[in-house]
Write a protein that holds these residues in place. Sequence first.
Motif, PDB file in Angstrom:
ATOM      1  N   GLU A   2       0.837  -1.201   0.000  1.00  0.00           N
ATOM      2  CA  GLU A   2       0.000   0.000   0.000  1.00  0.00           C
ATOM      3  C   GLU A   2       0.871   1.250   0.000  1.00  0.00           C
ATOM      4  OE1 GLU A   2      -3.946   1.003   2.199  1.00  0.00           O
ATOM      5  OE2 GLU A   2      -2.285   1.578   3.503  1.00  0.00           O
ATOM      6  N   ASN A   3       0.472   2.220  -0.785  1.00  0.00           N
ATOM      7  CA  ASN A   3       1.145   3.516  -0.831  1.00  0.00           C
ATOM      8  C   ASN A   3       0.136   4.574  -0.401  1.00  0.00           C
ATOM      9  OD1 ASN A   3       3.235   5.304  -1.314  1.00  0.00           O
ATOM     10  ND2 ASN A   3       2.643   5.629  -3.433  1.00  0.00           N
ATOM     11  N   SER A  44      -4.882   6.632  -0.704  1.00  0.00           N
ATOM     12  CA  SER A  44      -4.229   5.334  -0.554  1.00  0.00           C
ATOM     13  C   SER A  44      -4.519   4.489  -1.781  1.00  0.00           C
ATOM     14  CB  SER A  44      -4.757   4.592   0.670  1.00  0.00           C
ATOM     15  OG  SER A  44      -4.634   5.364   1.828  1.00  0.00           O
ATOM     16  N   CYS A  57       0.745   7.347  -8.980  1.00  0.00           N
ATOM     17  CA  CYS A  57       1.306   8.504  -8.272  1.00  0.00           C
ATOM     18  C   CYS A  57       1.381   9.720  -9.198  1.00  0.00           C
ATOM     19  CB  CYS A  57       2.676   8.163  -7.703  1.00  0.00           C
ATOM     20  SG  CYS A  57       3.430   9.504  -6.777  1.00  0.00           S
TER      21      CYS A  57
END
Length: 73
Positions: A2-3, A44, A57
Amino acid sequence: MENQIMYGFDTSQIADRFLNRLKAGAVKGVRVRRYKNGTSILVSYDIPVDATFNNTCQQLDDLAEDFGGYEIL
């Protein structure tokens, strides 16, 4: 894996616009919520373990920039 990325905006109204665009599906596969105050948004998303490249991103950064947002460390 997870980012998580947090974005800040000048006003809560602009932050809400960013939040609503993400909830409407502007970037696929993200979870989004308001963070601590009305001007911060926490995003997230999951990065697959076998992924060679993931542009989520970059898509988020570009969308935030469209609203005058910036990444908070």
